[in-house]
Scaffold this motif. Sequence first.
Motif, PDB file in Angstrom:
ATOM      1  N   GLY A 312     -10.492  15.022   0.189  1.00 35.35           N
ATOM      2  CA  GLY A 312      -9.917  13.864  -0.497  1.00 35.35           C
ATOM      3  C   GLY A 312      -8.631  13.415   0.161  1.00 35.35           C
ATOM      4  N   TRP A 313      -8.203  12.262  -0.216  1.00 33.65           N
ATOM      5  CA  TRP A 313      -6.906  11.781   0.257  1.00 33.65           C
ATOM      6  C   TRP A 313      -6.138  11.180  -0.904  1.00 33.65           C
ATOM      7  N   ALA A 314      -4.824  11.104  -0.736  1.00 32.72           N
ATOM      8  CA  ALA A 314      -3.976  10.592  -1.816  1.00 32.72           C
ATOM      9  C   ALA A 314      -2.822   9.826  -1.196  1.00 32.72           C
ATOM     10  N   PHE A 315      -2.182   9.032  -2.031  1.00 29.86           N
ATOM     11  CA  PHE A 315      -0.989   8.323  -1.546  1.00 29.86           C
ATOM     12  C   PHE A 315      -0.035   8.116  -2.709  1.00 29.86           C
ATOM     13  N   GLY A 316       1.214   7.809  -2.375  1.00 26.97           N
ATOM     14  CA  GLY A 316       2.202   7.480  -3.403  1.00 26.97           C
ATOM     15  C   GLY A 316       3.087   6.352  -2.897  1.00 26.97           C
ATOM     16  N   LEU A 317       3.396   5.419  -3.794  1.00 28.77           N
ATOM     17  CA  LEU A 317       4.196   4.249  -3.408  1.00 28.77           C
ATOM     18  C   LEU A 317       5.195   3.923  -4.518  1.00 28.77           C
ATOM     19  N   GLY A 318       6.426   3.627  -4.158  1.00 26.87           N
ATOM     20  CA  GLY A 318       7.427   3.239  -5.143  1.00 26.87           C
ATOM     21  C   GLY A 318       7.295   1.758  -5.461  1.00 26.87           C
ATOM     22  N   ILE A 319       7.007   1.436  -6.729  1.00 24.72           N
ATOM     23  CA  ILE A 319       6.800   0.025  -7.097  1.00 24.72           C
ATOM     24  C   ILE A 319       8.101  -0.764  -6.974  1.00 24.72           C
ATOM     25  N   ASP A 320       9.195  -0.189  -7.469  1.00 23.01           N
ATOM     26  CA  ASP A 320      10.490  -0.899  -7.444  1.00 23.01           C
ATOM     27  C   ASP A 320      10.912  -1.202  -5.999  1.00 23.01           C
ATOM     28  N   ARG A 321      10.842  -0.140  -5.167  1.00 28.02           N
ATOM     29  CA  ARG A 321      11.267  -0.290  -3.771  1.00 28.02           C
ATOM     30  C   ARG A 321      10.432  -1.340  -3.046  1.00 28.02           C
ATOM     31  N   THR A 322       9.130  -1.313  -3.307  1.00 26.36           N
ATOM     32  CA  THR A 322       8.242  -2.247  -2.626  1.00 26.36           C
ATOM     33  C   THR A 322       8.448  -3.673  -3.135  1.00 26.36           C
ATOM     34  N   ALA A 323       8.696  -3.794  -4.452  1.00 35.75           N
ATOM     35  CA  ALA A 323       8.959  -5.128  -5.009  1.00 35.75           C
ATOM     36  C   ALA A 323      10.267  -5.687  -4.443  1.00 35.75           C
ATOM     37  N   MET A 324      11.274  -4.826  -4.289  1.00 40.67           N
ATOM     38  CA  MET A 324      12.546  -5.275  -3.701  1.00 40.67           C
ATOM     39  C   MET A 324      12.312  -5.832  -2.312  1.00 40.67           C
ATOM     40  N   PHE A 325      11.500  -5.105  -1.539  1.00 38.41           N
ATOM     41  CA  PHE A 325      11.212  -5.516  -0.168  1.00 38.41           C
ATOM     42  C   PHE A 325      10.416  -6.823  -0.168  1.00 38.41           C
ATOM     43  N   ALA A 326       9.392  -6.895  -1.027  1.00 34.54           N
ATOM     44  CA  ALA A 326       8.530  -8.080  -1.051  1.00 34.54           C
ATOM     45  C   ALA A 326       9.289  -9.333  -1.483  1.00 34.54           C
ATOM     46  N   PHE A 327      10.207  -9.184  -2.465  1.00 35.16           N
ATOM     47  CA  PHE A 327      10.921 -10.354  -2.997  1.00 35.16           C
ATOM     48  C   PHE A 327      12.303 -10.537  -2.395  1.00 35.16           C
ATOM     49  N   GLY A 328      12.746  -9.595  -1.545  1.00 36.17           N
ATOM     50  CA  GLY A 328      14.095  -9.690  -0.981  1.00 36.17           C
ATOM     51  C   GLY A 328      15.193  -9.454  -2.010  1.00 36.17           C
TER      52      GLY A 328
END
Length: 349
Positions: A312-328
């Motif tokens: 199997g494989w797994a991943f983890g992503l920070g929603i806040d951090r990614t939203a900050m990056f996406a929206f500047g």
Amino acid sequence: MDSPELLRFRTAVDAARAELARASAEVRDGKALEELRRLFLGRKRGRVTQLFEGLRAFEAAEKREAGRLANDLKTEVQAVLGEAESHLAVPAEAGTEEDLTLPGERPYGGAPHPLRLFQEEIEAVFLEMGFGIEEGPEIETDYYNFEALNFPPHHPARDDWDTLYIGDKLLLRTHTSPVQIRVMEKRKPPIRIIIPGKVFRRETPDPTHLPMFFQVEGLVVGEGVTFAHLKGTLEHFIRRLFGERIKVRFRPSFFPFTEPSAEVDIECLSCGQKDPACRVCGGTGWKEILGSGMVDPHVFKSVNIDPEKYTGWAFGLGIDRTAMFAFGIPDIRLFFENDLRFNRQFRLK
Ligand code: 2NL
């Protein structure tokens, strides 16, 4: 002893005050109010104006007292006029009455928080690919948060995931991985899920850290699942979220619960990979957006899944951090100030 002149002045002031009370009680509209104003403060004939004129007749000794009387009256007149005005109904001019046939004004009914909107965008991409969404408790046991994920007690790797403990065995979860453990305990492969939710770490608040933030983790388990599936799925996810043309790279890394592990970077959208002093990517041109890897066999053993049969494989992503990056967005704390001027900017599509 007051001079007869001062006595007369006092009487005149008292009479004016009595008249003020009587006349102001009868003011019913703007016109009457204007008349009252003119009666007392009119430039030539006004009662108050004339009393001030009369001051000239006094000797210096009594002028001060007479002046005080006149001034007090003037202040009272102004207060009474202001009061009377505030009680006047707004005059209904012809043709401007309320139009009862107009549609009502829609009250502001609230809106999803920007982080929730972004989370839903992420969820939509995985739902498209046949993933399910799972949730679980925010207060966890040491076992689900650490031990089952191949962090032995007292292992130094726990330092990177320090959190608030509630007694010996309970803690605020530091990732949503415990939910994957719970799902794997209950359900046999194939498994294809994502787990969004709140997670907690020991952090001092600053522009990029808070002790509570949001994460999405994902897990795929089955027969014949390989690193190629990890790469293909995560790359597809990133292109759906950031656009087909975004540059993506995979980089070797380490996590206690995956082997091998990889971090995934995308090109810096802030400087377009051009600014050696860029604050967002530190001049590297790349921004890490998620961590991932093949599920470590030790993790499978703790949930009784046979690592010889399943991978199997797994991943983890920070929603806040990614939203900050996406929206500047420059400061993570802006998400939690509940300033509607901020929140309303992110009503997506
Ligand atoms: C990161 C890294 C990751 C996982 C999370 C996971 C969960 C289970 C088993 C194996 Cl149950 N792995 N989750 C795997 C790799 C990375 O997150 O940087 N997150 C923000």
